[in-house]
Each structure stands twice: as C-alpha cells, then as structure tokens.
Write an enzyme that holds these catalytic residues in place. Structure first.
Site, PDB file in Angstrom:
ATOM      1  N   LYS A 253       0.825  -1.221   0.000  1.00  0.00           N
ATOM      2  CA  LYS A 253       0.000   0.000   0.000  1.00  0.00           C
ATOM      3  C   LYS A 253       0.850   1.259   0.000  1.00  0.00           C
ATOM      4  O   LYS A 253       0.387   2.314  -0.408  1.00  0.00           O
ATOM      5  CB  LYS A 253      -0.899  -0.003   1.231  1.00  0.00           C
ATOM      6  CG  LYS A 253      -1.945  -1.099   1.152  1.00  0.00           C
ATOM      7  CD  LYS A 253      -3.084  -0.818   2.114  1.00  0.00           C
ATOM      8  CE  LYS A 253      -4.244  -1.727   1.792  1.00  0.00           C
ATOM      9  NZ  LYS A 253      -4.576  -2.675   2.791  1.00  0.00           N
ATOM     10  N   ARG A 254       2.065   1.124   0.501  1.00  0.00           N
ATOM     11  CA  ARG A 254       2.927   2.318   0.557  1.00  0.00           C
ATOM     12  C   ARG A 254       3.475   2.692  -0.820  1.00  0.00           C
ATOM     13  O   ARG A 254       3.902   3.814  -1.023  1.00  0.00           O
ATOM     14  CB  ARG A 254       4.083   2.085   1.529  1.00  0.00           C
ATOM     15  CG  ARG A 254       3.675   2.191   2.986  1.00  0.00           C
ATOM     16  CD  ARG A 254       4.865   1.945   3.896  1.00  0.00           C
ATOM     17  NE  ARG A 254       5.385   0.604   3.731  1.00  0.00           N
ATOM     18  CZ  ARG A 254       4.839  -0.491   4.275  1.00  0.00           C
ATOM     19  NH1 ARG A 254       3.759  -0.378   5.024  1.00  0.00           N
ATOM     20  NH2 ARG A 254       5.362  -1.685   4.090  1.00  0.00           N
TER      21      ARG A 254
END
Ligand code: GLU
Length: 485
Positions: A253-254
């Site tokens: 997700k980063r």
C-alpha cells in the site's frame, strides 16, 4: 459444469492493483468458459470496512469494464452479496458445525496458549480444548470465560491440484485448529468465505498467493460442510503469483503504483491498464504484449498462469498504455480526453461551440503525441486559456526565452510573423524558416524552441506552425511581444 467464479474484496482502504489483477483473471476465466462472474463484498470486518472503499472498488470495476453477472447493483439468485447482510447463514453454519463436533469451543486466553507453546515445533494454537469433558466446559462457562469456536482440523495431510501451482500438500499437524468466529459470535473470514463460496456454488477460487495458507483449512472445512449438507462441492483452487514492486518486495500500500484509482486519475486507458495487469502472471504469446480484452478472453487458460512472482514495472505499463492509445482514432481520443480537459480546467463544462471547434482542429496534432489522456490537458492548455492567465513554464522560460539567443529568436519571429500572409501553418513555416534559419543561420532547434515556449508556454507542445495557426495571429503576436523585455 457451469463455471462460477467470484471476486470477493474486503472494502478496506484504497483498491490495490493486485486486487484488480485477481478480478481480471476471474472475469477472463468466467468469460472464456461462458460462466458466471460473481462479485461479493466481504465486509465482515465492520471496523475496517468503509463506504468510500466500496464505492471506489465498484467505480473501478465499472470503469475497467469488468462487468459482473451477480453482485452489488445487479442482484442475483444468491443475494444478498454483502456479507454484512448474511449473518444468519453464518450463525446457522456455525451452530451446525459445533453440534456436529466439527468445531468446539476453546476457552484459552492468548497468554495461556503462548505460555504452553513456548519453544514448540508448531506455532499457534495447540488444540488444548479439543476434547474437554462436559464438566470442564461447564466449569469454564461458569467462570464466565469466553468460548471461541475453533475448527477441528483432521489428522493427516491435505492435498489439492492447484490450477496454477500443481499439486500442493499440507500436513495438518502444522495447521492448528483455527477460530471460526469471535467469542461474541461475530464470524471470521475463515468461516464466511467458504460458507459463501458454497452457498453461491462457486466452482473455482482464483485468488492471490497470500491466501495459500488458508486453503488447507478451507478444504477441511468444506469436507465438514459437505457432510452437513451445507456445501455440495469443494471448489478448485488456483493461486495467482505475488506482484512485486521495487527491490523485489511485495508491492504494498505504501507504493504509489499500487493504487489502482491513480491510473484513472492519471489518464491511463482502461484497456491499457487491464492489458498490463494481465501480463502480471500471464502472456498471450511469447512475442506479443499488446492485446484486447476480447483476445484475452478467447485465449485465457488458468493453467498458463506462471506461478513465479510477477514484477510490477511502471515503464512497461506506460508503454502498453501508449500502444493502446495508438490504436484509437483521433475522435475517440478526443471523446475520452474530454472529461480530463474539463477536470483540469482547460475546457468549461459544457464546452462552448467555439472551443469545441478549436478542440477538433487541434486534436489531430495532439492525439498522436500523447501516451496518457491527461497529457492532452498539458498540451492544449495554451489554446484555451484567457490571455491574462497565460503563463510560461518557469524553467523553460529561463532556459530558452530569457537568454540572449532566445530573445533574438523571438524578436525575429515577431518581425517575420507580423507580415505573414495568409495566417496558415505553411506560410508561418516559410516565414519563420526564412527569417530564423536562413537569414540568422540558427539551427532549427535553437530557432524554434524559444518561439514555442513563448506561444505555448512549454517546450513540449503540438507542432509549432500548426499551434501558431490555431492560436491566431493576434494572440500569437501578443505572446511573442510579451516575452520581449
Ligand atoms: N476478502 C478476501 C480478501 O480480500 C477474499 C479472499 C479470497 O478471495 O478468498 O482478501
């Protein structure tokens, strides 16, 4: 057998490209086999599920054209397709599993389990409450201890033929009895996912490799559900490869490129993005990267999916998208760029007839030069902006216009264009070439760069002479004059 597959996202957070890849492979599999693509929302985790995430997922699926046959907005014979509305089914299945002895209540605290299993070969729950006597159960209940329903894993091993990875075997001694629900009765993924797959007659479960370890548990649970008459069959399983990002780490997700919605915002074509995502584990042919979804559907075989991790490569994604742009007509690119041009404030909504006409004249010069739809906004802004709001890119201005050579070129262009007749790209080309290249002896790049920045605001624009023609004499001369200090 009619193929029934599903995509079962949990609406928590911004949709990940891995999720879309899973949706695509399920969709292509269903379409290839003339089967049914079910879309089910796994919103059992009330704390983490959000409406915003759900809306984003549905929006994306619609934008991508991954149409579902059953699910939100379309309904279907196994409705509801939201797990939050299916609570009684899970309660029923859980009660029957407990009654039948397939599951039991465990009264241990996490600390007790940890203490007992310190240094043990098998991590996790040790099956302590498997065979409690009625008296022991009564005593724990009397103490007011919460009882967590756990599934009683059978002894031996569990083997399945994975559609992607071939034969896989788990020894169940390494698969601890797992919780099916919280002590409160709130069901967990371990229970709801197979119960729904059974209820919805799912024949093939195609999902990410991260879920591989839950498969032996689910297969064991299916056996129990079949004995109880809750499930008719165990689906076949296929685990899709991990998607890796930079540095060979799982795309997380980063990583900005993980967020699927960003591709729409940035003006990728849905068919370009889907084509790229299809390549994350699958290929239509060894020497071919660009294909349509119809071609994918016709060719898709889950057994061709490569089990090795796939690397997400944004450059390749851009190249695939660009290839799809080249396949579209100018008119189609214009239509698709329109929402972005409005979003970016280049055009008003509705578009005025004069702007519409100018857009149609300009797009042929732009369509073949852009690789994403948003690039149309940057390329066309100079044509539609009010003169008072027209600005130059600061870096391009400093480098090309505010130098002595730049000033000389713009001055000469201004002088040559004042008397240019007619105001056409051909005549403009003649006038500028004569004045700047022939008379001043400048190289075309040196000659035209400053003129381009002065009238279009940037170094990258549609072709210069056509741009000047479209902009008109008055505005063109005004902009040249404005940069002469
Ligand atoms: N809701 C689960 C997830 O998003 C579905 C897993 C599965 O496909 O079984 O991970």
């Amino acid at each position: 057998m009619t193929v029934r597959v599903r995509m079962a996202p949990s609406p928590t957070g911004s949709p990940h490209v891995g999720m879309i890849r899973t949706a695509l492979f399920n969709w292509a599999f269903a379409r290839h086999h003339g089967g049914t693509f079910v879309f089910r929302i796994e919103d059992t985790d009330k704390e983490r599920s959000t409406q915003e995430s759900l809306d984003a997922i549905i929006d994306l699926m619609r934008w991508l054209g991954l149409d579902w046959d059953e699910g939100p907005e379309v309904g279907g014979p196994y409705a509801p397709y939201f797990q939050s509305e299916r609570g009684d089914r899970y309660a029923d299945a859980l009660a029957r599993l407990l009654d039948g002895g397939y599951a039991y209540r465990c009264y241990c605290t996490a600390e007790e389990v940890k203490e007992r299993t310190k240094g043990a070969k098998v991590q996790g729950y040790d099956g302590h409450c498997r065979d409690l006597s009625a008296d022991q159960v009564a005593a724990f209940e009397a103490e007011g201890r919460p009882g967590v329903p756990r599934f009683r894993m059978p002894e031996g091993s569990i083997t399945w033929q994975d559609l992607v990875r071939g034969e896989i075997t788990f020894e169940t001694q390494f698969v601890p009895d797992y919780a099916l629900a919280r002590a409160s009765g709130d069901p967990l993924y371990t229970l709801v996912n197979p119960v729904d797959d059974a209820a919805m007659r799912i024949t093939h479960v195609l999902r990410g490799e991260d879920l591989l370890s839950s498969t032996p548990r689910q297969i064991a649970l299916y056996d129990a559900l079949k004995e109880l008459g809750i499930a008719e069959q165990t689906p076949e399983f296929g685990h899709l490869p991990y998607v890796m990002g930079e540095g060979n780490k799982k795309l997380s997700k980063r990583d900005p490129e993980a967020h699927a919605l960003a591709y729409r915002d940035q003006g990728y074509l849905p068919e370009g993005l889907l084509n790229y995502l299809a390549l994350l584990g699958w290929a239509i042919a060894a020497d071919r990267d660009v294909f349509s979804m119809e071609e994918m559907v016709a060719a898709f075989d889950i057994r061709d999916v490569n089990p090795n991790p796939a690397r997400f490569d944004l450059k390749k994604c851009d190249a695939i998208n660009a290839a799809h742009m080249r396949l579209l007509s100018v008119e189609e690119i214009t239509n698709r760029a329109l929402p972005y041009l409005k979003r970016d404030g280049v055009l008003t909504d509705p578009v005025s007839p004069a702007d519409q006409q100018l857009l149609e004249l300009a797009m042929p010069f732009v369509a073949e030069r852009i690789n994403k739809l948003t690039e149309a906004s940057a390329m066309l802004g100079f044509l539609f902006v009010e003169e008072a709001d027209f600005t130059l890119d600061a870096e391009d201005r400093a480098k090309l216009v505010e130098t002595d050579d730049g000033q000389a070129a713009v001055q000469a262009a201004y002088d040559a264009l004042r008397s240019c007749e007619p105001w056409s790209a051909a005549a403009i080309s003649d006038a500028l070439t004569t004045a700047l290249v022939e008379e001043m002896g400048l190289k075309p790049r040196v000659a035209f760069g400053p003129v381009r920045v002065a009238v279009t605001g940037r170094r990258v624009s549609p072709p210069l002479f056509e741009s000047l023609e479209l902009l008109g004499r008055q505005r063109s001369l005004g902009r040249l004059l404005a940069v002469l200090s």
